[in-house]
Motif scaffolding. Structure first.
Motif, short mmCIF file in Angstrom:
data_model
loop_
_atom_site.label_atom_id
_atom_site.label_comp_id
_atom_site.label_asym_id
_atom_site.label_seq_id
_atom_site.Cartn_x
_atom_site.Cartn_y
_atom_site.Cartn_z
N ALA A 1 -1.88 -1.41 -10.10
CA ALA A 1 -2.37 -1.90 -8.80
C ALA A 1 -3.10 -3.24 -8.92
O ALA A 1 -3.04 -4.07 -8.01
CB ALA A 1 -3.27 -0.85 -8.16
N ASP B 1 5.61 5.68 -7.72
CA ASP B 1 4.26 5.48 -7.16
C ASP B 1 3.20 5.55 -8.26
O ASP B 1 2.21 4.81 -8.23
CB ASP B 1 3.96 6.46 -6.03
CG ASP B 1 4.35 7.88 -6.37
OD1 ASP B 1 5.57 8.12 -6.55
OD2 ASP B 1 3.46 8.74 -6.49
N GLY B 2 3.41 6.41 -9.25
CA GLY B 2 2.45 6.52 -10.35
C GLY B 2 2.37 5.20 -11.12
O GLY B 2 1.29 4.67 -11.38
N THR B 3 3.53 4.66 -11.45
CA THR B 3 3.59 3.36 -12.15
C THR B 3 2.89 2.30 -11.31
O THR B 3 2.12 1.48 -11.83
CB THR B 3 5.06 2.95 -12.36
OG1 THR B 3 5.73 3.99 -13.07
CG2 THR B 3 5.17 1.65 -13.14
N LEU B 4 3.13 2.32 -10.02
CA LEU B 4 2.56 1.28 -9.14
C LEU B 4 1.05 1.44 -8.98
O LEU B 4 0.33 0.45 -8.88
CB LEU B 4 3.29 1.29 -7.80
CG LEU B 4 4.70 0.70 -7.92
CD1 LEU B 4 5.61 1.19 -6.80
CD2 LEU B 4 4.65 -0.82 -7.95
N ARG B 5 0.59 2.69 -8.97
CA ARG B 5 -0.87 2.87 -8.92
C ARG B 5 -1.49 2.33 -10.21
O ARG B 5 -2.53 1.69 -10.21
CB ARG B 5 -1.23 4.35 -8.74
CG ARG B 5 -1.03 4.86 -7.32
CD ARG B 5 -1.71 6.22 -7.10
NE ARG B 5 -1.13 7.29 -7.91
CZ ARG B 5 -0.03 7.97 -7.61
NH1 ARG B 5 0.64 7.70 -6.50
NH2 ARG B 5 0.42 8.93 -8.40
N HIS B 6 -0.79 2.55 -11.30
CA HIS B 6 -1.27 2.12 -12.61
C HIS B 6 -1.40 0.59 -12.69
O HIS B 6 -2.32 0.07 -13.33
CB HIS B 6 -0.30 2.64 -13.67
CG HIS B 6 -0.75 2.41 -15.06
ND1 HIS B 6 -1.86 3.02 -15.58
CD2 HIS B 6 -0.25 1.62 -16.04
CE1 HIS B 6 -2.03 2.61 -16.82
NE2 HIS B 6 -1.07 1.77 -17.13
N GLY C 1 7.04 6.04 -2.66
CA GLY C 1 7.09 5.49 -4.01
C GLY C 1 8.40 5.66 -4.74
O GLY C 1 8.58 5.12 -5.83
N ARG D 1 0.84 -1.21 0.00
CA ARG D 1 0.00 0.00 0.00
C ARG D 1 0.87 1.25 0.00
O ARG D 1 0.63 2.20 -0.74
CB ARG D 1 -0.91 0.01 1.24
CG ARG D 1 -2.09 -0.95 1.17
CD ARG D 1 -3.06 -0.70 2.31
NE ARG D 1 -2.49 -1.01 3.61
CZ ARG D 1 -2.44 -2.24 4.12
NH1 ARG D 1 -2.94 -3.26 3.46
NH2 ARG D 1 -1.91 -2.45 5.31
N ARG E 1 2.47 2.88 -3.23
CA ARG E 1 1.60 3.57 -4.19
C ARG E 1 1.39 5.03 -3.81
O ARG E 1 0.62 5.72 -4.45
CB ARG E 1 0.26 2.83 -4.29
CG ARG E 1 0.38 1.56 -5.10
CD ARG E 1 -0.91 0.81 -5.18
NE ARG E 1 -0.97 -0.24 -4.18
CZ ARG E 1 -2.10 -0.83 -3.79
NH1 ARG E 1 -3.24 -0.46 -4.30
NH2 ARG E 1 -2.06 -1.78 -2.89
N THR E 2 2.10 5.49 -2.77
CA THR E 2 1.98 6.89 -2.35
C THR E 2 3.30 7.61 -2.63
O THR E 2 4.37 6.98 -2.61
CB THR E 2 1.68 7.00 -0.84
OG1 THR E 2 2.84 6.51 -0.12
CG2 THR E 2 0.46 6.18 -0.44
#
Ligand code: ADP
Length: 474
Positions: free
Chosen positions: A235, A228-233, A224, A216, A219-220
């Protein structure tokens, strides 16, 4: 399943940290469940371990616009096959820390299909770890000159530490890896540079990291490290699976480095380990020790610990620190020991036997990490009846029960850490409370059983995904 486990380090052959421990223990667990596992890692000049690899021949590795040779050595240990990739690049006095590391590990990653083919091993799943193996999913998807059966093979990528990413020049890396130029606009590209960590995250069919909380956190923006952007993408394909501990390798009932064996049924002989540690380090008798076994790196909050030493001493702790890493932290730690030789012992270096003596002989282990993907030292400490005093982040949150098996604190800097250390001191100097918490900590089950099943499910999901996406046309 046939699993190729690709890693830059594996205990007991090569280990600098938790990745080495995990690569030494989870494949063994998977093999005991009936899977066929080959661990592929570099053949460092510094390789240790109980068996030496046997050279079985060279392979042609597509690399740097042409083909290059790499040696392959193999051995087997506890049901797991080990393949070591030999090249002059790995004949140095340490595994990492060189200016050309990205090229070295690009070479390593690029050799994996050829090495497996040489073994006659066509994996169902390739499981790559951290940035050093981050190029592997991309190579498997798009690389030229792959052995039969390789294009589109299922891949899983595990993030053990997002901070280190393996960044190089995009043109160069694509050329080294022998990828089509279209790869320049793939997941390899992070703001115009080649990023091995992002390539692994983006191109693997499934991505895991080593604890649910860290999954978790990353993703922040705060945790990150720019990805973090890549990881949110991604998810939907990202999951946190808690690391286990090798319960055989870390067992105070059967540890040659422990003065008198002890276990949860009777932790009282731990006092002999405490006495042995105190006398070995020349510390004042009859005071509990708060230990540190760590890389000396910013991540680990060692500066917080060093700044807190005067407070710890005033509370009543003796201090035992073992670690190596950043020169400034090493020098600072040495100064603290010189200032209070009977209360503070500092050993700079990497020393497995001393680490074990500290786990066994300390009453508490300090882990003031800024971030901690999973952390193994708290698991080892608990198994040795040593209560962790840890910052509430990442895997530390998932494994320590505050007030029951250890002490967690929130916030930054030394004040909240010192408060937690004070709480711990009150417990360890109270016989009944200490024993209760020690037994509770020692009876936690941090083996691989549950996590190995979770990896099995992840491998199966990656295989389904690989079949449904099929091979990418080049
Ligand atoms: P990381 O992988 O981030 O360094 P972990 O807590 O996951 O941290 O794993 C650290 C591992 O390395 C543990 O097995 C610990 O005992 C070992 N270790 C760390 N520093 C030293 C040292 N100086 N000497 C011996 N063992 C060490």
């Amino acid at each position: 399943m046939r699993i190729a486990w690709v890693t830059s380090e594996v205990a007991p052959f090569s280990k600098t940290g938790g990745l080495g421990d995990v690569s030494g223990s989870l494949p063994r667990r998977l093999a005991s469940m009936g899977h066929e596992v080959w661990v592929v890692s570099p053949w460092y000049a510094t390789l240790g371990g109980p068996v030496a690899p046997y050279w079985i021949g060279d392979v042609e590795v597509p690399f740097d616009g042409g083909f290059d040779r790499a040696g392959v050595g193999t051995c087997s240990l506890d049901g797991v096959g080990h393949a070591f990739v030999g090249h002059a690049d790995f004949s140095r006095d340490a595994p990492y820390g060189f200016d050309d590391d990205v090229r070295r590990f690009a070479r390593f990653s690029r050799s994996v299909p050829a090495v497996c083919a040489r073994l006659g091993f066509l994996p169902d799943v390739v499981h790559a770890h951290d940035w050093h193996a981050g190029f592997v999913p991309l190579v498997t998807e798009r690389g030229w000159h792959l052995p039969p059966g390789w294009p589109g093979i299922a891949t899983v990528f595990t993030i053990h530490n997002l901070q280190y990413q393996g960044i190089g020049a995009l043109d160069e890396v694509v050329h080294w890896l022998r990828l089509p130029s279209s790869a320049k606009s793939s997941g390899l590209d992070h703001f115009g540079a080649a990023n091995a960590m992002q390539a692994g995250i983006d191109h693997a069919h499934r991505v895991t990291t080593v604890s649910p909380t860290y999954a978790r956190e990353i993703r922040t923006p705060a945790y990150g490290h720019g990805l973090d952007g890549t990881l949110r993408h991604v998810a939907g394909k990202l999951e946190g699976i808690l690391n286990g501990l090798d319960l055989e390798a870390w067992d105070p009932l059967h540890d040659a480095a422990v003065a008198a064996p002890f276990g949860p049924d009777d932790p009282s002989p731990k006092r002999f380990a405490a006495a042995a540690l105190t006398s070995r380090l020349g510390l004042e008798d009859a005071r509990p020790v708060i230990g540190v076994v760590s890389r000396l790196a910013d991540q680990k909050g060692i500066d917080t610990f060093l700044a807190a030493i005067p407070d710890l001493v005033e509370i009543g702790w003796n201090v035992a620190l073992l670690g190596a890493g950043e020169a400034g932290l090493e020098a600072w730690a040495a100064t603290e020991a010189v200032a209070r030789p009977s209360r503070v012992a500092v050993t700079i270096g990497y020393d497995d036997a001393l680490a074990r003596s500290i786990y066994a002989g300390s009453a508490a282990l300090a882990i003031p990490s800024r971030f901690e993907p999973c952390g193994l030292t708290q698991l080892i400490a608990m198994r040795y009846g040593t209560l962790p005093v840890a910052r509430a982040t990442g895997g530390l949150v998932d494994t320590i029960d505050d007030g029951a098996t250890g002490f967690l604190y929130a916030g930054e800097g030394k004040a909240p850490f010192v408060d937690a250390a004070r709480r711990a001191f009150a417990v360890v100097t109270h016989e009944r409370l200490r024993r209760e918490m020690q037994v509770h900590a020692m009876t936690q089950r941090f083996g691989w059983e549950r996590s190995a099943l979770a990896y099995e499910r992840t491998y199966a999901a990656a295989m389904v995904e690989a079949r449904s996406t099929g091979t990418i046309a080049q």
